[in-house]
Design a protein around this motif. Structure first.
Motif, PDB file in Angstrom:
ATOM      1  N   UNK A  57       0.820  -1.217   0.000  1.00 49.95           N
ATOM      2  CA  UNK A  57       0.000   0.000   0.000  1.00 49.95           C
ATOM      3  C   UNK A  57       0.850   1.261   0.000  1.00 49.95           C
ATOM      4  N   UNK A  58       2.068   1.184   0.574  1.00 51.25           N
ATOM      5  CA  UNK A  58       2.924   2.368   0.654  1.00 51.25           C
ATOM      6  C   UNK A  58       3.705   2.614  -0.635  1.00 51.25           C
ATOM      7  N   UNK A  59       3.632   1.657  -1.573  1.00 53.73           N
ATOM      8  CA  UNK A  59       4.340   1.808  -2.836  1.00 53.73           C
ATOM      9  C   UNK A  59       5.668   1.097  -2.889  1.00 53.73           C
ATOM     10  N   UNK A  60       6.056   0.456  -1.801  1.00 52.10           N
ATOM     11  CA  UNK A  60       7.309  -0.297  -1.808  1.00 52.10           C
ATOM     12  C   UNK A  60       7.084  -1.667  -2.455  1.00 52.10           C
ATOM     13  N   UNK A  61       8.073  -2.102  -3.240  1.00 50.71           N
ATOM     14  CA  UNK A  61       7.967  -3.407  -3.877  1.00 50.71           C
ATOM     15  C   UNK A  61       7.994  -4.509  -2.821  1.00 50.71           C
ATOM     16  N   UNK A  62       7.119  -5.477  -2.954  1.00 54.52           N
ATOM     17  CA  UNK A  62       7.073  -6.604  -2.034  1.00 54.52           C
ATOM     18  C   UNK A  62       8.141  -7.605  -2.458  1.00 54.52           C
ATOM     19  N   UNK A  63       9.115  -7.907  -1.586  1.00 56.97           N
ATOM     20  CA  UNK A  63      10.158  -8.862  -1.982  1.00 56.97           C
ATOM     21  C   UNK A  63       9.598 -10.275  -2.112  1.00 56.97           C
ATOM     22  N   UNK A  64       9.793 -10.868  -3.240  1.00 50.06           N
ATOM     23  CA  UNK A  64       9.293 -12.218  -3.513  1.00 50.06           C
ATOM     24  C   UNK A  64      10.374 -13.010  -4.252  1.00 50.06           C
ATOM     25  N   UNK A  65      10.180 -14.322  -4.313  1.00 50.12           N
ATOM     26  CA  UNK A  65      11.144 -15.184  -4.990  1.00 50.12           C
ATOM     27  C   UNK A  65      10.428 -16.326  -5.675  1.00 50.12           C
ATOM     28  N   UNK A  66      11.064 -16.835  -6.723  1.00 55.78           N
ATOM     29  CA  UNK A  66      10.641 -18.086  -7.341  1.00 55.78           C
ATOM     30  C   UNK A  66      11.142 -19.228  -6.458  1.00 55.78           C
ATOM     31  N   UNK A  67      10.423 -20.334  -6.466  1.00 56.30           N
ATOM     32  CA  UNK A  67      10.896 -21.447  -5.652  1.00 56.30           C
ATOM     33  C   UNK A  67       9.901 -22.577  -5.559  1.00 56.30           C
ATOM     34  N   UNK A  68      10.107 -23.428  -4.558  1.00 53.68           N
ATOM     35  CA  UNK A  68       9.325 -24.645  -4.400  1.00 53.68           C
ATOM     36  C   UNK A  68       8.698 -24.698  -3.012  1.00 53.68           C
ATOM     37  N   UNK A  69       7.628 -25.465  -2.915  1.00 54.43           N
ATOM     38  CA  UNK A  69       7.080 -25.824  -1.612  1.00 54.43           C
ATOM     39  C   UNK A  69       6.332 -27.148  -1.759  1.00 54.43           C
ATOM     40  N   UNK A  70       6.294 -27.897  -0.662  1.00 47.64           N
ATOM     41  CA  UNK A  70       5.602 -29.178  -0.687  1.00 47.64           C
ATOM     42  C   UNK A  70       4.103 -28.992  -0.755  1.00 47.64           C
ATOM     43  N   UNK A  71       3.435 -29.918  -1.428  1.00 51.14           N
ATOM     44  CA  UNK A  71       1.978 -29.935  -1.434  1.00 51.14           C
ATOM     45  C   UNK A  71       1.481 -30.539  -0.124  1.00 51.14           C
ATOM     46  N   UNK A  72       0.264 -30.177   0.296  1.00 45.11           N
ATOM     47  CA  UNK A  72      -0.248 -30.681   1.582  1.00 45.11           C
ATOM     48  C   UNK A  72      -0.326 -32.195   1.647  1.00 45.11           C
ATOM     49  N   UNK A  73      -0.681 -32.828   0.547  1.00 38.57           N
ATOM     50  CA  UNK A  73      -0.844 -34.279   0.530  1.00 38.57           C
ATOM     51  C   UNK A  73      -0.047 -34.871  -0.636  1.00 38.57           C
ATOM     52  N   UNK A  74       1.178 -35.327  -0.363  1.00 36.02           N
ATOM     53  CA  UNK A  74       1.985 -35.925  -1.436  1.00 36.02           C
ATOM     54  C   UNK A  74       1.362 -37.226  -1.941  1.00 36.02           C
ATOM     55  N   UNK A  75       1.821 -37.679  -3.094  1.00 32.31           N
ATOM     56  CA  UNK A  75       1.285 -38.911  -3.665  1.00 32.31           C
ATOM     57  C   UNK A  75       2.309 -39.510  -4.611  1.00 32.31           C
TER      58      UNK A  75
END
Length: 868
Positions: free
Chosen positions: A518-536
């Protein structure tokens, strides 16, 4: 022994793909990932065992079946079957809606129904009339109540009791007859043992350490005399370019020659230690790893969306090499950093950024079939992971057992299950040609950077633009529908063309808005991975076809041929990425250390001990020095996976100091230098040529830029905007910081065989073509740097005559000019000045022009571009 695995085919694409208890299935998040390709899923339903439909093998509750039979089937029959059923008048668009399997697999445009995912279900897009090119039924829009029923149906998982029609043929099956035990006899699958260092030589003055001993033993075995040693200038130039990618300064040459004359070993060791501690070491070696990681700042392929946050992974790699992060830790962070414990938020963020390794690959964002997209994404991850760390082409087992290596399809799908149980978050802007956009991973505010802030007013203006564009888009959709109903297809097509651009602008602007607080500052974000809640576990796909799965599935796991005996079990709650990383970095893994030390050797000698650096399989080349390779692999473990210590031991060896002088007799016996009878002469890579040009001109900016030009451009699609940014980009930064946009690599790199950022590359091709010489002669970059060098020599340093020529040669070639070169240089400058005077050119200007031509001739020469 012969391992035989047989899975009978199951062609259903229903939740029956997952063979678990139906009550447990429906009450868990596993139902969310039953169609594992789709990241945006609705909440699960809570049911009791008594509610499960009693029909054989059914995975739906009685209420769900009743809803389908009362609300959905009648609507399909009434409004859709005429054009989209086997018994209809004519099947249009390749789409059948009369069975569960055909409905979910879809037609020419992609899957009609994706359980739990309205956004990916084209049937919803069509019946809502959201896309003027995809409206069903074409002559009228369904009532809002019917549309709401379809939306509810998909949100509950698209329960559909309709079975696929029985095939008259027998189900396909997968059978593997790969002999795993026999396959383990291949040299690369044998755990390396530390060999005995040779000690008996006819000539041993040249041998300084075990590396030299193994090399010299191989030379003597083949009947080669001991090679000579390069001179001090050549050694220093070699060290500088290999370790930091820049030429040594003239004063460094003077100091090194003096110390080398008194104690060569101490002089070399001191320079190596000094270079390893510079920031430039990480930039040089980080760029080499980026080749292996197929680093690029856009998705590539047809759509080619920008990756504005890829630069974070680039910086992570550079910092990791500078910190001398143990290579086993480096691997683990890239494969499973999000699953590691961290002491603070910044460390956790670094680990997440590391997983960008898996998210950076090319992506076919315009793939209509979401399931196909998901399998292609996972295939790219398997291919990169196994080649980068194991020198193994496991992706060749996607459609059939590996034709050459002992890797059955079941092993491929064991790995696939690991990656399918993880979400790949790569961002990109939602648009008509990109329905695969994902969220990104938020980072701590302390890691902000890469994008300039925007004022609150700018954000408000942007939000207003989005609203106006969306309003206009809605109007155009109405106009298009009206035109089609009136039979004016030409007008409808024209309107549709207008909507395409509007859709893209809306998607891009919305992504930009989401990138700022809201203040106009860029939100720091990254590309990457995360586990799914229920693997299979993944099902094996016959011929690799996403719509042709077998009935059973391959348990998540690793390549059976690589047995470490310390494999960690993968629980039902884990994807298996962390266990995979531990398996890869196990001291008992026969490939990981071998593959990396071979990469290091390749980067320092121009050729690997195994020359097929990305393929240690049976079709790869055998090692030229197998004992040396095993020694280095074991030694790497002993050094606690320290890259700097490994580089130090190689750089201080006598082998590294060998002369590159040609020997006619040796060449006739071994033209490919397989026995290392001399050091390989080699052309500098693209970055070293460009960075050296900046260094000798005094124009090189050593500072790391904030982010990348692509991060400044933001989300969007590669086109004229990126081209203009590249043209106006700063030209004085190191090459590792240039924007690497797939399909649009900077000319200064592309001409000199820069690695294709769409593919893993452990060793670049080296070509010599006329366009390279023409570039050095005519490009603005080379001419501008030649002039800057001339002005610095004549102006800031105030050099004249002989001292100026000596300084120029020292900068470019790490040597003084010969007497003949000095005479020719003086004659050239005198002749140039005389001609300029006759032409009326002012004397000082003429002098700079003459020196610029002289400097450009040095930079453009073969000696500048080659390392002896």
């Amino acid at each position: 022994m012969i391992r035989k695995i047989t899975f009978r085919g199951n062609y259903s694409l229903s939740p029956k793909l997952f063979r678990v208890d139906p009550v447990e299935y429906l009450n868990s998040h596993a139902m969310k990932v039953a169609r594992f390709l789709f990241p945006f899923l609705a909440a699960p339903l809570a049911i009791s065992a008594q509610e499960v439909s009693p029909s054989s093998g059914s995975m739906f509750t009685s209420q769900q079946t009743e809803f389908f039979e009362s609300k959905i089937r009648p609507a399909l029959i009434k409004h859709c079957y005429k054009c989209h059923a086997e018994e209809g008048d004519k099947v249009k668009g390749g789409l059948l809606l009369d069975t569960r399997a055909s409905t979910q697999s879809g037609g020419d445009s992609g899957p009609a129904v994706v359980p739990f995912d309205l956004a990916q279900s084209l049937l919803i897009t069509a019946i809502r009339y959201d896309d003027s090119s995809l409206e069903m039924p074409p002559k009228y829009k369904l009532d809002a109540e019917i549309i709401a029923d379809f939306e509810k149906w998909i949100e509950m998982g698209a329960p559909d009791p309709r079975e696929r029609r029985k095939s008259s043929g027998a189900p396909e099956e997968y059978t593997s007859t790969i002999d795993i035990e026999e396959g383990r006899k291949h040299w690369a699958y044998q755990v390396p043992a530390k060999p005995t260092t040779p000690t008996e030589f006819t000539e041993n003055e040249w041998v300084r350490d075990p590396i030299d001993a193994f090399v010299r033993a191989r030379q003597e075995e083949a009947g080669f005399d001991a090679p000579g040693e390069a001179d001090a200038r050549t050694i220093l130039r070699r060290l500088h370019f290999d370790l930091v990618g820049l030429p040594p300064a003239a004063e460094e040459l003077t100091r090194f020659i003096s110390s080398y004359e008194s104690d060569p070993d101490a002089a070399v060791a001191a320079v190596v230690d000094q270079l390893l501690e510079t920031e430039q070491f990480g930039e040089r070696w980080g760029r080499r790893w980026l080749d292996v990681a197929r680093y690029g700042e856009s998705s590539g392929k047809e759509t080619n969306a920008t990756f504005p946050h890829a630069w974070r992974y680039r910086d992570y790699v550079i910092d990791s090499f500078n910190e001398d992060k143990p290579f086993n830790q480096f691997i683990t962070e890239q494969l499973a950093g999000d699953l590691l414990d961290a002491e603070n938020k910044e460390d956790a963020a670094e680990n997440i950024i590391a997983t960008g390794f898996l998210a950076l690959g090319t992506k076919g964002l315009n793939e209509q079939n979401a399931r196909q997209f998901r399998f292609d994404l996972v295939d790219e991850q398997i291919d990169t992971t196994t080649q980068a760390f194991l020198g193994t082409t496991a992706a060749c087992a996607r459609c059939h057992d590996h034709k050459f290596d002992p890797i059955p399809m079941s092993d491929y799908y064991s790995l696939a299950g690991i990656f399918l149980s993880s979400d790949t978050l790569f961002g990109t802007a939602e648009a008509l040609q990109n329905r695969k956009a994902t969220e990104l991973i938020n980072l701590p505010a302390s890691l902000a950077g890469g994008s300039a802030s925007k004022s609150v007013g700018e954000l408000i203006d942007l939000e207003m633009q989005v609203d106006m564009l969306q309003e206009r888009l809605n109007e155009l959709n109405v106009e298009a529908r009206t035109a089609r109903r009136e039979g004016d297809n030409e007008r409808a097509t024209q309107i549709r063309q207008q909507t395409l651009g509007l859709r893209n602008r809306v998607g891009i602007n919305r992504r930009i808005l989401d990138s700022y607080g809201d203040s106009g500052n860029a939100i720091p974000v990254a590309m990457g991975m995360k586990d799914r809640p229920e693997p299979f576990d993944a099902q094996i796909l016959i011929r690799g076809e996403e719509d042709n799965p077998t009935e059973a599935r391959a348990p998540r796991g690793f390549l059976e041929v690589i047995e470490t005996n310390d494999e960690e079990p993968i629980t039902s709650k884990e994807s298996g990425r962390l266990q995979m990383a531990h398996w890869i970095t196990s001291p008992e893994n026969p490939l990981t250390a071998r593959v990396f030390v071979n990469r290091v050797w390749t980067w320092m000698f121009g050729e690997g001990i195994v020359r097929s650096v990305d393929n240690f399989g049976t079709t790869g080349e055998a090692p030229t020095h197998p004992e040396l390779l095993d020694y280095l692999a074991v030694r790497f473990h002993e050094l606690d996976w320290s890259v700097k210590d490994l580089v130090r031991e190689i750089a201080t060896s006598g082998t590294y100091r060998m002369s590159s002088e040609h020997n006619k007799v040796a060449f006739e016996k071994d033209p490919e230098n397989m026995h290392l009878w001399r050091f390989n002469k080699r052309r500098l890579d693209a970055e070293a040529i460009r960075d050296a040009t900046l260094a000798v001109s005094g124009e090189l900016d050593p500072e790391r830029p904030n982010g990348s030009l692509v991060s400044q451009a933001g989300d969007g699609f590669v086109g004229r905007n990126i081209q203009e940014l590249q043209l106006n980009a700063p030209t004085d930064v190191r090459s590792v910081y240039l924007p690497i946009v797939r399909g649009l690599v900077p000319e200064s790199l592309a001409l000199f065989d820069f690695a294709d950022p769409s593919l893993l590359s452990g060793k670049r091709e080296i070509t010599t073509v006329p366009s390279q010489a023409l570039y050095m002669m005519n490009s603005d970059f080379v001419i501008q740097n030649a002039e800057a060098m001339a002005r610095e020599l004549a102006g800031e340093l105030n050099l004249r005559g002989g001292p100026l020529v000596v300084e120029a040669f020292q900068r470019c070639y790490s040597r003084p000019p010969t007497a003949e070169e000095g005479r020719k240089t003086k004659a050239f400058i005198d002749r140039f000045l005389a001609t300029a005077e006759e032409s009326g050119i002012e004397q000082e200007r003429a002098r700079i022009l003459a020196l610029t031509s002289f400097c450009q001739s040095l930079i453009s020469s073969a000696e500048f571009r080659y390392l002896n």
